[in-house]
Design an enzyme around this catalytic site. Structure first.
Site, PDB file in Angstrom:
ATOM      1  N   HIS A 120      13.735  64.373  31.902  1.00 53.04           N
ATOM      2  CA  HIS A 120      13.655  64.250  30.440  1.00 53.04           C
ATOM      3  C   HIS A 120      12.380  64.924  29.923  1.00 53.04           C
ATOM      4  O   HIS A 120      11.281  64.656  30.399  1.00 53.04           O
ATOM      5  CB  HIS A 120      13.678  62.769  30.062  1.00 53.04           C
ATOM      6  CG  HIS A 120      13.370  62.504  28.635  1.00 53.04           C
ATOM      7  ND1 HIS A 120      13.984  63.189  27.606  1.00 53.04           N
ATOM      8  CD2 HIS A 120      12.501  61.641  28.040  1.00 53.04           C
ATOM      9  CE1 HIS A 120      13.505  62.761  26.456  1.00 53.04           C
ATOM     10  NE2 HIS A 120      12.606  61.825  26.690  1.00 53.04           N
TER      11      HIS A 120
ATOM     12  N   ASN B 292      10.500  66.814  22.369  1.00 53.46           N
ATOM     13  CA  ASN B 292      11.311  65.762  22.993  1.00 53.46           C
ATOM     14  C   ASN B 292      12.549  65.539  22.129  1.00 53.46           C
ATOM     15  O   ASN B 292      12.449  65.056  21.002  1.00 53.46           O
ATOM     16  CB  ASN B 292      10.450  64.489  23.077  1.00 53.46           C
ATOM     17  CG  ASN B 292      11.205  63.283  23.597  1.00 53.46           C
ATOM     18  OD1 ASN B 292      12.423  63.297  23.708  1.00 53.46           O
ATOM     19  ND2 ASN B 292      10.478  62.223  23.896  1.00 53.46           N
TER      20      ASN B 292
ATOM     21  N   CYS C 216      16.605  57.954  25.311  1.00 59.35           N
ATOM     22  CA  CYS C 216      16.374  59.135  26.151  1.00 59.35           C
ATOM     23  C   CYS C 216      17.144  59.079  27.466  1.00 59.35           C
ATOM     24  O   CYS C 216      17.232  60.083  28.170  1.00 59.35           O
ATOM     25  CB  CYS C 216      14.884  59.306  26.412  1.00 59.35           C
ATOM     26  SG  CYS C 216      13.953  59.388  24.876  1.00 59.35           S
TER      27      CYS C 216
HETATM   28  O1  UT7 Z   1      11.153  59.874  25.278  1.00 59.72           O
HETATM   29  C1  UT7 Z   1      10.120  59.031  25.670  1.00 59.72           C
HETATM   30  C2  UT7 Z   1       9.234  58.875  24.502  1.00 59.72           C
HETATM   31  N1  UT7 Z   1       7.873  58.966  24.554  1.00 59.72           N
HETATM   32  C3  UT7 Z   1       7.034  59.557  25.435  1.00 59.72           C
HETATM   33  O2  UT7 Z   1       7.337  60.064  26.445  1.00 59.72           O
HETATM   34  C4  UT7 Z   1       5.600  59.520  25.018  1.00 59.72           C
HETATM   35  C5  UT7 Z   1       4.669  59.234  26.156  1.00 59.72           C
HETATM   36  N2  UT7 Z   1       3.299  59.320  25.708  1.00 59.72           N
HETATM   37  C6  UT7 Z   1       2.664  60.474  25.434  1.00 59.72           C
HETATM   38  O3  UT7 Z   1       3.247  61.544  25.548  1.00 59.72           O
HETATM   39  C7  UT7 Z   1       1.216  60.422  25.065  1.00 59.72           C
HETATM   40  O4  UT7 Z   1       0.765  59.101  25.174  1.00 59.72           O
HETATM   41  C8  UT7 Z   1       0.913  60.960  23.632  1.00 59.72           C
HETATM   42  C9  UT7 Z   1       1.097  62.458  23.592  1.00 59.72           C
HETATM   43  C10 UT7 Z   1       1.780  60.275  22.601  1.00 59.72           C
HETATM   44  C11 UT7 Z   1      -0.546  60.667  23.292  1.00 59.72           C
HETATM   45  O5  UT7 Z   1      -1.387  61.279  24.252  1.00 59.72           O
HETATM   46  P1  UT7 Z   1      -2.526  60.427  24.967  1.00 59.72           P
HETATM   47  O6  UT7 Z   1      -3.241  61.337  25.847  1.00 59.72           O
HETATM   48  O7  UT7 Z   1      -1.887  59.208  25.574  1.00 59.72           O
HETATM   49  O8  UT7 Z   1      -3.441  60.035  23.746  1.00 59.72           O
HETATM   50  P2  UT7 Z   1      -3.885  58.594  23.272  1.00 59.72           P
HETATM   51  O9  UT7 Z   1      -2.788  57.897  22.550  1.00 59.72           O
HETATM   52  O10 UT7 Z   1      -4.544  57.909  24.426  1.00 59.72           O
HETATM   53  O11 UT7 Z   1      -4.989  58.976  22.228  1.00 59.72           O
HETATM   54  C12 UT7 Z   1      -6.201  59.662  22.593  1.00 59.72           C
HETATM   55  C13 UT7 Z   1      -6.937  60.043  21.332  1.00 59.72           C
HETATM   56  C14 UT7 Z   1      -7.053  58.909  20.330  1.00 59.72           C
HETATM   57  O12 UT7 Z   1      -8.311  59.002  19.707  1.00 59.72           O
HETATM   58  P3  UT7 Z   1      -9.527  58.063  20.164  1.00 59.72           P
HETATM   59  O13 UT7 Z   1      -9.034  56.662  19.998  1.00 59.72           O
HETATM   60  O14 UT7 Z   1      -9.783  58.421  21.593  1.00 59.72           O
HETATM   61  O15 UT7 Z   1     -10.610  58.461  19.228  1.00 59.72           O
HETATM   62  C15 UT7 Z   1      -5.972  59.199  19.334  1.00 59.72           C
HETATM   63  O16 UT7 Z   1      -6.244  58.678  18.064  1.00 59.72           O
HETATM   64  O17 UT7 Z   1      -6.227  61.090  20.659  1.00 59.72           O
HETATM   65  C16 UT7 Z   1      -5.976  60.700  19.302  1.00 59.72           C
HETATM   66  N3  UT7 Z   1      -4.698  61.279  18.907  1.00 59.72           N
HETATM   67  C17 UT7 Z   1      -4.601  62.514  18.402  1.00 59.72           C
HETATM   68  N4  UT7 Z   1      -5.517  63.459  18.130  1.00 59.72           N
HETATM   69  C18 UT7 Z   1      -5.077  64.621  17.633  1.00 59.72           C
HETATM   70  C19 UT7 Z   1      -3.464  60.735  19.009  1.00 59.72           C
HETATM   71  N5  UT7 Z   1      -2.545  61.597  18.548  1.00 59.72           N
HETATM   72  C20 UT7 Z   1      -3.222  62.711  18.168  1.00 59.72           C
HETATM   73  C21 UT7 Z   1      -2.835  63.935  17.625  1.00 59.72           C
HETATM   74  N6  UT7 Z   1      -3.777  64.857  17.379  1.00 59.72           N
HETATM   75  N7  UT7 Z   1      -1.546  64.239  17.365  1.00 59.72           N
END
Ligand code: UT7
Length: 318
Positions: free
Chosen positions: A243, A273, A111
């Protein structure tokens, strides 16, 4: 001498994949994706390729700059998803657009790829080696996406953006890039060609929370660092072109800097992204829709796999 951006272009695939479609593939919902990321849809390649999108974006950037392909002396394509390993995507773009005098190579900095190309182009121009350089970010991330993993498949999209830099009089701005290979495990992709183990799918794997926390800390830091290096204040920046990974990351960066989020244009709602393509696609859109005016000062900032992060400044149209 310094390199100035004098033309931009972008190309995204025709096929639109919205959140509803994803919700039929993995356990997720439009509401969750919008709330946690800001993304509503993304473009996914069908007949397009990393090279075809890059070539189209490049043609538009050259037309915008009023520069003929034969005048280009160097093409750098930032990509992690080139059509083939050899030849490099930049050589394939050269063939497509007829930039026969150009030297060509690719940049693999995920990225931060476009920022890396921008800094490299500036260095070549300042050293007097080249005067006219085409830089491109182009990705077909859908090829590297595990469509069964809801933690990653909701985020990524395909597309390409390009910019032409031309040598001009005066002093330019210095860019900054950082990497921390020790945290590389947070975002990896072994690639299908390099399958290393039984359970290794070759797809992107990410610790979303770790990347999120890394980004909201490092991006404001590097923005302050690049401003200080260039004796420039936050208030002098008209637009922060960050980004496009997650709306919440960008909002947090704006908050931490104490800057109005209105100065942080976004298009991640439409494209997701697109890794190295996200900054040049946004630049080209802002140019096309008339947001960017001659003399505007923009600050570009990126972060991602590596882990790497960085920032650079440009004065628009001068
Ligand atoms: O180019 C650079 C590359 N990457 C990035 O910039 C990514 C940076 N990170 C993010 O954007 C976020 O961390 C994500 C969007 C990937 C995830 O969001 P989050 O608010 O950090 O969620 P999390 O991973 O903390 O997960 C929270 C909950 C979990 O459930 P529990 O454990 O609380 O029951 C996940 O299993 O949300 C669940 N979850 C989802 N639920 C519905 C994770 N992905 C999904 C989904 N739909 N797609």
């Amino acid at each position: 001498m310094t390199g100035r951006i004098c033309g931009t272009g972008f190309c995204v695939p025709h096929r639109v994949m919205d959140n509803e479609e994803l919700a039929r593939m993995v356990e997720t919902s439009d509401e969750w994706i919008r709330e946690r990321t800001g993304i509503a849809k993304r473009r996914i390649i069908t007949e397009e390729t990393t090279v075809s999108m890059a070539a189209e974006a490049a043609k538009q950037a050259l037309a915008d700059a009023g520069i003929a392909a034969e005048q280009v002396e160097l093409i750098m394509t930032a990509t992690i998803s080139s059509n083939v390993i050899l030849p490099c995507a930049a050589c394939e773009v050269q063939k497509e657009i007829g930039a026969l005098s150009a030297a060509c190579f690719d940049i693999n900095a995920a990225c931060c790829g476009f920022l890396t190309a921008y800094q490299t182009a500036q260095a070549y121009i300042e050293a007097g080696i080249y005067q006219t350089i085409l830089i491109i970010g182009s990705e077909s991330l859908s090829k590297l996406t595990d469509w069964k993993d809801r933690g990653t498949c909701i985020l990524f999209g395909d597309g390409a953006g390009a910019a032409v830099l031309k040598a001009g009089e005066g002093e330019g701005f210095r860019s900054i890039l950082h990497s921390d290979g020790g945290r590389g495990e947070a975002l990896t992709c072994s690639g299908k060609h390099w399958k290393s183990g039984e359970d290794d799918t070759g797809f992107m794997k990410m610790d979303g929370r770790e990347v999120f926390q890394f980004a909201v800390k490092r991006v404001p830091e590097v923005i302050r660092e690049v401003l200080e290096l260039n004796h420039c204040s936050l208030e002098e920046i008209d637009y922060f072109v960050v980004h496009q990974a997650n709306r919440r990351i960008i909002e947090s960066v704006a908050r931490r800097l104490g800057t109005d989020v209105q100065k942080f244009p976004m298009n991640l709602q439409d494209y997701g992204n697109t890794s190295s393509a996200s900054i040049p696609i946004l630049l080209a859109e802002l140019r096309r829709n008339g947001t960017l005016k001659k003399g505007d000062r923009i600050l570009m900032a990126g972060f991602g796999a590596g882990l790497s992060w960085g920032a650079g400044i440009a004065d628009w149209g001068i």
